[in-house]
Design a protein around this motif. Structure first.
Motif, PDB file in Angstrom:
ATOM      1  N   LEU A  43       0.807  -1.223   0.000  1.00  0.00           N
ATOM      2  CA  LEU A  43       0.000   0.000   0.000  1.00  0.00           C
ATOM      3  C   LEU A  43       0.835   1.265   0.000  1.00  0.00           C
ATOM      4  CD1 LEU A  43      -2.845  -0.744   2.570  1.00  0.00           C
ATOM      5  CD2 LEU A  43      -3.044  -0.621   0.082  1.00  0.00           C
ATOM      6  N   PHE A  44       1.880   1.292   0.809  1.00  0.00           N
ATOM      7  CA  PHE A  44       2.568   2.548   1.067  1.00  0.00           C
ATOM      8  C   PHE A  44       3.929   2.693   0.397  1.00  0.00           C
ATOM      9  CE2 PHE A  44      -0.446   2.001   4.549  1.00  0.00           C
ATOM     10  CZ  PHE A  44      -1.194   3.142   4.342  1.00  0.00           C
ATOM     11  N   GLU A  45       4.462   1.632  -0.189  1.00  0.00           N
ATOM     12  CA  GLU A  45       5.765   1.748  -0.841  1.00  0.00           C
ATOM     13  C   GLU A  45       5.691   2.692  -2.044  1.00  0.00           C
ATOM     14  OE1 GLU A  45       9.292  -1.048  -2.628  1.00  0.00           O
ATOM     15  OE2 GLU A  45       7.229  -1.713  -2.843  1.00  0.00           O
ATOM     16  N   ASN A  46       4.723   2.503  -2.889  1.00  0.00           N
ATOM     17  CA  ASN A  46       4.579   3.337  -4.091  1.00  0.00           C
ATOM     18  C   ASN A  46       3.230   4.056  -4.120  1.00  0.00           C
ATOM     19  OD1 ASN A  46       7.095   2.556  -5.275  1.00  0.00           O
ATOM     20  ND2 ASN A  46       6.166   0.586  -5.733  1.00  0.00           N
ATOM     21  N   THR A  47       2.732   4.422  -2.975  1.00  0.00           N
ATOM     22  CA  THR A  47       1.426   5.079  -2.809  1.00  0.00           C
ATOM     23  C   THR A  47       0.300   4.323  -3.510  1.00  0.00           C
ATOM     24  OG1 THR A  47       1.755   6.631  -4.670  1.00  0.00           O
ATOM     25  CG2 THR A  47       2.435   7.388  -2.470  1.00  0.00           C
TER      26      THR A  47
ATOM     27  N   ASP B 169       2.918   7.083   5.835  1.00  0.00           N
ATOM     28  CA  ASP B 169       3.531   6.138   4.902  1.00  0.00           C
ATOM     29  C   ASP B 169       5.039   5.976   5.094  1.00  0.00           C
ATOM     30  OD1 ASP B 169       3.841   8.708   3.923  1.00  0.00           O
ATOM     31  OD2 ASP B 169       3.441   8.174   1.840  1.00  0.00           O
ATOM     32  N   PHE B 170       5.759   7.039   5.384  1.00  0.00           N
ATOM     33  CA  PHE B 170       7.202   6.919   5.588  1.00  0.00           C
ATOM     34  C   PHE B 170       7.505   6.088   6.835  1.00  0.00           C
ATOM     35  CE2 PHE B 170      11.166   8.378   7.530  1.00  0.00           C
ATOM     36  CZ  PHE B 170      12.057   8.044   6.522  1.00  0.00           C
ATOM     37  N   ASP B 171       6.819   6.373   7.932  1.00  0.00           N
ATOM     38  CA  ASP B 171       7.043   5.627   9.175  1.00  0.00           C
ATOM     39  C   ASP B 171       6.730   4.148   9.010  1.00  0.00           C
ATOM     40  OD1 ASP B 171       7.828   7.928  10.430  1.00  0.00           O
ATOM     41  OD2 ASP B 171       5.973   8.199  11.566  1.00  0.00           O
ATOM     42  N   ILE B 172       5.668   3.835   8.298  1.00  0.00           N
ATOM     43  CA  ILE B 172       5.274   2.436   8.125  1.00  0.00           C
ATOM     44  C   ILE B 172       6.350   1.663   7.373  1.00  0.00           C
ATOM     45  CG2 ILE B 172       3.637   0.904   6.959  1.00  0.00           C
ATOM     46  CD1 ILE B 172       1.481   3.029   7.626  1.00  0.00           C
ATOM     47  N   ILE B 173       6.851   2.224   6.276  1.00  0.00           N
ATOM     48  CA  ILE B 173       7.889   1.551   5.495  1.00  0.00           C
ATOM     49  C   ILE B 173       9.145   1.358   6.344  1.00  0.00           C
ATOM     50  CG2 ILE B 173       9.396   1.747   3.467  1.00  0.00           C
ATOM     51  CD1 ILE B 173       6.443   1.094   2.833  1.00  0.00           C
ATOM     52  N   THR B 174       9.521   2.372   7.107  1.00  0.00           N
ATOM     53  CA  THR B 174      10.698   2.277   7.976  1.00  0.00           C
ATOM     54  C   THR B 174      10.523   1.184   9.021  1.00  0.00           C
ATOM     55  OG1 THR B 174      11.115   4.637   7.673  1.00  0.00           O
ATOM     56  CG2 THR B 174      12.192   3.579   9.542  1.00  0.00           C
ATOM     57  N   ILE B 175       9.374   1.147   9.670  1.00  0.00           N
ATOM     58  CA  ILE B 175       9.109   0.145  10.708  1.00  0.00           C
ATOM     59  C   ILE B 175       9.100  -1.260  10.119  1.00  0.00           C
ATOM     60  CG2 ILE B 175       7.344  -0.721  12.305  1.00  0.00           C
ATOM     61  CD1 ILE B 175       6.641   2.284  12.809  1.00  0.00           C
ATOM     62  N   ILE B 176       8.471  -1.437   8.963  1.00  0.00           N
ATOM     63  CA  ILE B 176       8.429  -2.755   8.324  1.00  0.00           C
ATOM     64  C   ILE B 176       9.848  -3.213   7.999  1.00  0.00           C
ATOM     65  CG2 ILE B 176       7.750  -3.996   6.230  1.00  0.00           C
ATOM     66  CD1 ILE B 176       5.143  -2.323   6.302  1.00  0.00           C
ATOM     67  N   ASN B 177      10.663  -2.320   7.466  1.00  0.00           N
ATOM     68  CA  ASN B 177      12.046  -2.681   7.143  1.00  0.00           C
ATOM     69  C   ASN B 177      12.835  -3.065   8.387  1.00  0.00           C
ATOM     70  OD1 ASN B 177      11.886  -2.424   4.352  1.00  0.00           O
ATOM     71  ND2 ASN B 177      12.316  -0.237   4.420  1.00  0.00           N
ATOM     72  N   ILE B 178      12.660  -2.333   9.474  1.00  0.00           N
ATOM     73  CA  ILE B 178      13.355  -2.646  10.729  1.00  0.00           C
ATOM     74  C   ILE B 178      12.899  -3.994  11.277  1.00  0.00           C
ATOM     75  CG2 ILE B 178      13.573  -1.977  13.169  1.00  0.00           C
ATOM     76  CD1 ILE B 178      13.556   0.971  12.146  1.00  0.00           C
ATOM     77  N   LEU B 179      11.585  -4.218  11.298  1.00  0.00           N
ATOM     78  CA  LEU B 179      11.067  -5.497  11.794  1.00  0.00           C
ATOM     79  C   LEU B 179      11.514  -6.658  10.918  1.00  0.00           C
ATOM     80  CD1 LEU B 179       7.448  -4.509  12.862  1.00  0.00           C
ATOM     81  CD2 LEU B 179       9.337  -5.079  14.362  1.00  0.00           C
TER      82      LEU B 179
END
Length: 108
Positions: free
Chosen positions: A10-14, A92-102
């Protein structure tokens, strides 16, 4: 992990713009994406049915618990002059960052 994949999609490429069309709102001050719980649950269930036939449809409670892991919370907002309605708040930026960290912590 399927929720993380769906959020990433959903949020990687809007992609949320196409997925939710007229069913999301952008908060004027914070630019966060607001989506009603019932609409998100419906779209997420459709995604699961399409990609993961062996996974049962989640409930609101399941979704709420999973969202806390990604820093997504429910809050009432007054949108377009209507009475306050509950929305999930997505950055959207926070979600992508959190997913990558997890994802990195799971892979290690």
């Amino acid at each position: 992990m399927s929720l993380a994949k769906y959020l990433f999609y959903l949020f990687e490429n809007t992609n949320y713009m196409e997925e939710f069309k007229d069913n999301y709102t952008i908060h004027k001050k914070t630019n966060n994406i607001l989506i009603q719980p019932s609409i998100f649950l419906k779209k997420y269930t459709e995604y699961l049915n399409k990609h993961y036939t062996d996974i049962n449809a989640p409930t609101y409670r399941d979704l709420k618990l999973a969202f806390t892991r990604y820093g997504i919370f429910l809050k009432a907002f007054k949108v377009k002059g209507k009475s306050p309605t509950n929305f999930y708040i997505f950055n959207d930026f926070d979600i992508i960052t959190i997913i990558n960290i997890l994802h990195k912590s799971v892979c290690m």
